[in-house]
Design an enzyme around this catalytic site. Structure first.
Site, PDB file in Angstrom:
ATOM      1  N   SER A  55       0.823  -1.204   0.000  1.00  0.00           N
ATOM      2  CA  SER A  55       0.000   0.000   0.000  1.00  0.00           C
ATOM      3  C   SER A  55       0.855   1.251   0.000  1.00  0.00           C
ATOM      4  CB  SER A  55      -0.930   0.007   1.218  1.00  0.00           C
ATOM      5  OG  SER A  55      -0.185   0.339   2.369  1.00  0.00           O
ATOM      6  N   CYS A  56       0.218   2.391  -0.251  1.00  0.00           N
ATOM      7  CA  CYS A  56       0.899   3.690  -0.243  1.00  0.00           C
ATOM      8  C   CYS A  56       1.067   4.230   1.168  1.00  0.00           C
ATOM      9  CB  CYS A  56       0.115   4.699  -1.077  1.00  0.00           C
ATOM     10  SG  CYS A  56       0.226   4.400  -2.832  1.00  0.00           S
ATOM     11  N   ASP A  57       0.781   3.437   2.171  1.00  0.00           N
ATOM     12  CA  ASP A  57       0.876   3.905   3.541  1.00  0.00           C
ATOM     13  C   ASP A  57       2.287   3.684   4.080  1.00  0.00           C
ATOM     14  OD1 ASP A  57       0.608   4.263   6.382  1.00  0.00           O
ATOM     15  OD2 ASP A  57      -1.534   4.045   6.102  1.00  0.00           O
TER      16      ASP A  57
END
Lengths: 374, 374
Positions: free
Chosen positions: B321-323
C-alpha cells in the site's frame, strides 16, 4: 458540527458504528483547494475515501485522480472519470496491474527504482513516468518517506534512463508526509527538486511536471494553517525557484478533501473503572483501531471526540474487540462527560478520510462500519 | 512445510495473496491440546480464525467455543455448535448482543466490572457469569491485560454481588497474554486465583469453574515449549493450589489450534535498493499490515518467511500500500534470496491465526486475501 450532518443525525435512527459524510463539504474543500492553488491540477488521493459518491462528485467538478491500485483505477473509471485524468501513483505495482492500467488508457505512472521503471517500460510502453524523491517529512503527523522515494542523484540517473527504455520522462514528485502541519517541508522540497529540474535541463532533458503530493492537514484537536497559507507558501517557493518557467503542477490531496466532511457515530458499550489501582475511567466504544480508526496507532491522529453535555473528566478510549492493542487513546488527554454510560452516542469528528477502507472485514466478528453519504 | 499444503501449492495456480490452511493440522492440534490437558474443556477462541470449515471440524470433534461477539456466536451456531457449548468471553458487550446471546441459549458470560455485571443481569437474567482477573503477562509477545481484567479484591466484591443480581457466580478467568512462551505466568495466576476461590468459599460462595484463557504459543522464528510442557505445569500448579478439589477447567486456545495450520502465499511486487544512503534491499509483498499481517505491528509477531533457494541477504519487508506505516519488518533481521525478484512467491508460515479476519475490507483498493481450506 456541520448542520447538515446534525440534522441527519437527529432525523435518523442510525445503527452504529457508522460514518456520515456530507458531500457539500467535499465540494467546498475541493473549491477551496482550487482557489488556494489555481495553478495546480488536483489529483484526489482515492485511498483517502474511495466511496463512489465522492468519486462521482469529483468527476463532476473536473478533478483528476491519484490511484494506489488497479481496483482504485477501475473505481474511478466506473464513476465516470476519464483514463487521462488518472495517475497511477503507487511506486510498487504488479506487472499485470500496470498492463491493465495502460490498456485502460491511464497515461501517468510513478516509480522510485530502476526495477519499477523497467516493469513500467515492459508493461506500459511509451507511458509518461515521474520519479518520487524522498524528502524531509518534518512537521507531518503521519510520515511516509521512509518507505518511498529515492535520492536526487538516483532520480537523475533514472530520469535519464527512462527515454532509453522507451518511456516519457515526465516529471518528479515528492510527498511531505500526511497531515503535514507546516509549510517549511514544502519549501525545502521545492528548492531541492528545482535544482534537479535545472540539472536535467543541462543534460538536455526538459521535465514538464512537478507533483507536490498531498499532506494538507485537517483540523483535529489542534489548529492547523488554512489551505491558503499552504497555497501561498507553495506558489512563493515555486516562483522563487522556477521563475517564470513553471512546470505543470499537480497536488494529491486526500485528507484535505474528505477528512472534515465525515463524522463517525459510535455507541458507548461500557464505561468502567476496573480496579482500585487504576483510577482511570475506561470508555469502550463500538468502533476501535480495527473497525476503522487505524490512524489512532501510536495516538498519531487525535480526533476530536464529543458526547452529551455536562461536567467532564479524563478517560481512556478503547475499542470493542478482545484485542489488547485495540486501545485508541491512553496517553493523549481526552475528557468525556462524567455521567456517560453504555448506549450513549459518541461522535468522532473529521473522520471522512482513512477510516472506512482501513476497517477490518470481520475482526472479532464485527462487520465494517456502515457508510452514509448525504 | 506441511506436505499437504506443499502439494496443494504445486497443483494449483493460486492468485495471491491467499491463505491456505490444512484442516488436518487443526484436528491434530486439537487432539494434542486435549492430550496435554485432559482435565480441561477446550473453548476455541473463534476470533483467531472464524472460517466455517474450522468451526464445523471443531464441532465434530466436540469442542466448545469462546465467542467475542454476537456474530461469532451466530457463526458457531450456524456451524452446528450447541448454544450450551458457547461462552461469551468478551467483557465488553452491547445490551442487545447480551439479550440475543441469552435468547440463543448461551449460558456463560464474562465480565470485569460492576457496569457489565449489571448489564448481564438485566439482559441475561439467571446466566452463569465469570469474572476476569488481570494477571501478569510476563513472557507474552502480544500482551492483553492492560485493557481487560480487574483486581482480586474487586473480583471478590463482584462475585459476591452477582447472586444479589439474580446471576450464577460461576467462576473466574484470567489471560496470560497471547503467544505466551513461558509457564511462570500460568503458575503465578493459578496461585493468585486459588486464594480467591478459598476466600470466597469462606464467604459461603463455592465457585465451580476456572477459565485459564489462551495464549499457548506457536513456533514462529523461535522455538517455544511443547503444548505438553504447559499442560504439565498447569496441572502441577492446579494440584498444588486446589488439592483434590479441582474446579471445572476451561482453556481458550486460538492461535495454538489454527496458527501453524496455515500458510500465506504472497507474491513479490518489487525488490529494490532505493538510494545510495540506504543500502538495504526493500522487498514489497502483495500483503502487508493492512492486508492481514496486523500482528507485525511493532514487529511483535515474527513469522517465518521463505522464498526460493540460493544465497540470501538481509531485507526490509513492506506491504503493497501507499501507507508509510505499512512496513512489516525493518529491525528484525530477515534474509531472502539475493536473486529474488518481482513475481516470485514468498511463503509466510504459521499464519492460520489472526490474519484473515484482521484484513482491511479494501485499503488502497486491495481486496482481502482469499482463503483456501483443504
Amino acid at each position: 458540527m456541520n448542520p447538515k450532518i446534525a440534522s441527519f443525525l437527529d432525523s435518523s435512527a442510525l445503527a452504529t458504528p457508522c460514518l456520515v459524510l456530507d458531500l457539500d463539504t467535499v465540494a467546498r474543500n475541493y473549491a477551496a483547494l482550487r482557489a488556494a492553488l489555481p495553478a495546480a491540477k488536483i489529483y484526489y488521493a482515492v485511498k483517502a475515501n474511495p466511496a463512489v459518491e465522492i468519486l462521482r462528485l469529483l468527476v463532476e467538478k473536473g478533478a483528476c485522480f491519484d490511484a494506489a491500485s488497479l481496483p482504485e483505477i477501475e473505481a474511478c473509471l466506473a464513476a465516470g472519470a476519464r483514463a487521462e485524468a488518472i495517475s497511477y501513483g503507487n511506486t510498487v505495482k504488479k506487472p499485470a496491474a500496470i498492463a491493465a492500467a495502460h490498456a485502460h488508457g491511464v497515461p501517468l505512472f510513478a516509480f522510485d527504482s530502476i526495477e519499477e521503471l523497467e516493469k513500467i517500460a515492459r508493461h506500459a510502453p511509451g507511458a509518461k513516468v515521474y520519479c518520487r524523491i524522498a524528502v524531509n517529512n518534518v512537521g507531518a503527523d503521519w510520515p511516509l518517506s521512509k518507505k518511498f522515494g529515492t535520492s536526487i542523484a538516483r532520480a537523475k540517473e533514472l530520469m535519464l534512463t527512462a527515454p532509453r527504455l522507451g518511456l516519457q520522462p515526465h516529471g518528479l514528485s515528492f510527498h511531505v508526509g500526511s497531515q503535514q502541519t507546516g509549510t517549511p517541508a514544502y519549501e525545502m522540497a521545492i528548492a531541492e527538486v528545482a535544482l534537479l529540474f535545472t540539472d536535467l535541463k543541462n543534460h538536455g532533458l526538459e521535465l514538464k511536471m512537478l507533483n507536490l503530493g498531498g499532506g494538507f492537514p485537517v483540523r483535529y484537536q489542534d489548529d492547523v494553517p488554512e489551505t491558503g497559507v499552504f497555497g501561498h507558501a507553495i506558489m512563493n517557493a515555486m516562483t522563487e525557484h522556477f521563475g517564470n518557467d513553471l512546470p505543470d503542477m499537480l497536488i494529491e490531496p486526500g485528507r484535505a478533501i474528505v477528512g472534515n466532511a465525515g463524522v463517525v457515530v459510535s455507541e458507548v458499550v461500557l464505561v468502567c473503572q476496573r480496579m482500585e489501582e487504576d483510577e482511570r475511567r475506561w470508555v469502550y466504544l463500538d468502533i476501535g483501531r480495527f473497525g476503522g480508526l487505524a490512524e489512532t496507532e501510536g495516538e498519531a491522529i487525535r480526533y476530536r471526540i464529543t458526547a452529551g453535555r455536562g461536567a467532564s473528566g479524563p478517560v481512556v478510549l478503547a475499542g470493542p474487540s478482545c484485542d489488547g492493542v485495540d486501545v485508541m487513546y491512553e496517553k493523549t488527554p481526552y475528557r468525556l462527560p462524567l455521567d456517560l454510560s453504555a448506549g450513549e452516542r459518541v461522535l468522532i469528528h473529521d473522520t471522512g478520510a482513512y477510516v472506512t477502507s482501513y476497517a477490518s472485514q470481520s475482526f472479532n466478528g464485527f462487520a465494517p462500519l456502515a457508510e452514509h453519504y448525504i
